[in-house]
Write a protein that holds these residues in place. Structure first.
Motif, short mmCIF file in Angstrom:
data_model
loop_
_atom_site.label_atom_id
_atom_site.label_comp_id
_atom_site.label_asym_id
_atom_site.label_seq_id
_atom_site.Cartn_x
_atom_site.Cartn_y
_atom_site.Cartn_z
N VAL A 59 -7.54 -2.41 11.16
CA VAL A 59 -7.71 -2.78 9.76
C VAL A 59 -8.59 -4.01 9.64
N ALA A 60 -9.53 -3.97 8.70
CA ALA A 60 -10.30 -5.16 8.33
C ALA A 60 -9.79 -5.62 6.98
N LEU A 61 -9.28 -6.83 6.92
CA LEU A 61 -8.72 -7.40 5.69
C LEU A 61 -9.71 -8.44 5.19
N LEU A 62 -10.37 -8.13 4.06
CA LEU A 62 -11.53 -8.90 3.63
C LEU A 62 -11.33 -9.57 2.27
N ASP A 63 -11.69 -10.85 2.20
CA ASP A 63 -11.80 -11.52 0.91
C ASP A 63 -13.08 -11.02 0.24
N THR A 81 -20.33 1.85 9.52
CA THR A 81 -20.70 1.66 10.92
C THR A 81 -19.52 1.58 11.88
N VAL A 82 -18.32 1.36 11.37
CA VAL A 82 -17.13 1.29 12.24
C VAL A 82 -16.08 2.23 11.64
N PRO A 83 -16.29 3.53 11.76
CA PRO A 83 -15.45 4.50 11.05
C PRO A 83 -13.98 4.49 11.45
N GLY A 84 -13.64 3.95 12.60
CA GLY A 84 -12.24 3.91 13.01
C GLY A 84 -11.45 2.77 12.39
N THR A 85 -12.13 1.92 11.63
CA THR A 85 -11.48 0.75 11.02
C THR A 85 -11.25 1.00 9.54
N ALA A 86 -9.99 0.89 9.11
CA ALA A 86 -9.68 0.98 7.68
C ALA A 86 -9.94 -0.37 7.03
N VAL A 87 -10.33 -0.36 5.77
CA VAL A 87 -10.68 -1.60 5.08
C VAL A 87 -9.76 -1.82 3.89
N ALA A 88 -9.24 -3.04 3.79
CA ALA A 88 -8.45 -3.45 2.63
C ALA A 88 -9.01 -4.77 2.12
N MET A 89 -9.07 -4.90 0.80
CA MET A 89 -9.54 -6.13 0.19
C MET A 89 -8.34 -7.02 -0.12
N LEU A 90 -8.50 -8.30 0.13
CA LEU A 90 -7.46 -9.29 -0.16
C LEU A 90 -8.08 -10.37 -1.03
N THR A 91 -7.66 -10.44 -2.27
CA THR A 91 -8.35 -11.34 -3.18
C THR A 91 -7.44 -11.78 -4.32
N THR A 108 -9.51 1.40 1.27
CA THR A 108 -8.32 2.18 0.92
C THR A 108 -7.14 1.30 0.55
N GLY A 109 -7.36 -0.01 0.49
CA GLY A 109 -6.32 -0.92 0.07
C GLY A 109 -6.89 -2.05 -0.76
N PHE A 110 -6.12 -2.53 -1.72
CA PHE A 110 -6.53 -3.67 -2.53
C PHE A 110 -5.28 -4.51 -2.75
N LEU A 111 -5.24 -5.68 -2.09
CA LEU A 111 -4.06 -6.53 -2.08
C LEU A 111 -4.37 -7.88 -2.73
N ARG A 125 0.10 -1.98 6.82
CA ARG A 125 0.72 -0.86 7.53
C ARG A 125 0.24 0.47 6.95
N ALA A 126 0.18 0.54 5.62
CA ALA A 126 -0.21 1.79 4.97
C ALA A 126 -1.65 2.18 5.28
N VAL A 127 -2.59 1.24 5.12
CA VAL A 127 -3.99 1.61 5.35
C VAL A 127 -4.25 1.88 6.83
N ALA A 128 -3.52 1.21 7.72
CA ALA A 128 -3.67 1.49 9.15
C ALA A 128 -3.24 2.91 9.48
#
Length: 227
Positions: A59-63, A81-91, A108-111, A125-128
């Motif tokens: 998981v990549a958790l990004l601001d 470019t990194v298809p095996g990594t799920a992305v969630a935004m944290l803001t 696939t996540g917005f937290l 956990r969910a996006v992973a």
């Protein structure tokens, strides 16, 4: 929910935020449950992309607001470019206008930074696990503001769409909307995971949506999930 399996490998997370104090707080929350491991930290979006390519986290958790490359652009590049990594935004919720672009770009996540610590852990956990997770306030924003048209009209349309589903498919849709992964849905409904996967695929097809995030929004609008 977690089964407490101590043999399960921790979820590997890349954490990107330009504020060191925020990263320290999020890292502490994620480490408190023993399910996740922060394998890399970035202070800007470009570094986040580079570290994702190097570490291949789950998981990549990004601001969103970061120098060099903002979180939205970084999310799009990581998804590409990194298809095996799920992305969630944290803001912060003040950046709700960016929700549509983030989800459209493959997140696939917005937290929310102001959310409950359990919400953060549950979202990662969910996006992973391949599920979608929207913080309740974000889900309500998407329903009320992000999709266009009147709220009552959208809710009526969503309810009409789900009438095409069987009772079991509606049940599965509600659990998708609640952020559960296929294994979690299988455990909840006492089904094998392959059957759940088939149900989810059928639900996406019947609703005419492309992914679990869009299905989750329909579930919220149709009243299958409490936001």
């Amino acid at each position: 929910m977690s089964t407490g399996d101590t043999n399960r490998a921790p979820i590997r997370v890349l954490l990107a935020d330009d504020e060191a104090m925020v990263r320290a707080g999020v890292r502490a929350i994620l480490g408190s449950g023993g399910e996740t491991e922060v394998v890399a930290e970035a202070g800007d979006g470009r570094e986040a992309v580079e570290l994702c390519r190097a570490h291949r986290p789950d998981v990549a958790l990004l601001d969103i607001r970061m120098p060099r490359l903002d979180g939205l652009a970084a999310a799009e590049e990581i998804v590409r470019t990194v298809p095996g990594t799920a992305v969630a935004m944290l803001t912060t919720f003040s950046e709700g206008a960016h929700v549509t672009r983030a989800l459209g770009g493959g997140a696939t996540g917005f937290l929310l930074k102001s959310g409950d610590p359990y919400e953060l852990i549950a979202g990662v956990r969910a996006v992973a696990a391949g599920a979608a997770f929207l913080s309740p306030k974000v889900a309500r924003y998407v329903i009320d503001e992000g999709l266009g048209g009147g709220r009552l009209t959208r809710e009526a349309r969503a309810r009409a769409r789900v009438t095409a589903l069987s009772p079991r498919e509606r049940e599965v849709l509600g659990l998708v909307g609640a952020g559960l992964s296929n294994p979690e849905i299988a455990a909840r409904l006492h089904l094998v995971e392959g059957t759940v996967k088939a149900y989810v695929s059928a639900v996406l097809d019947r609703l005419g949506v492309r992914n679990r995030v869009q299905a989750a929004i329909v579930a919220y609008e149709a009243g299958l999930v409490e936001p």
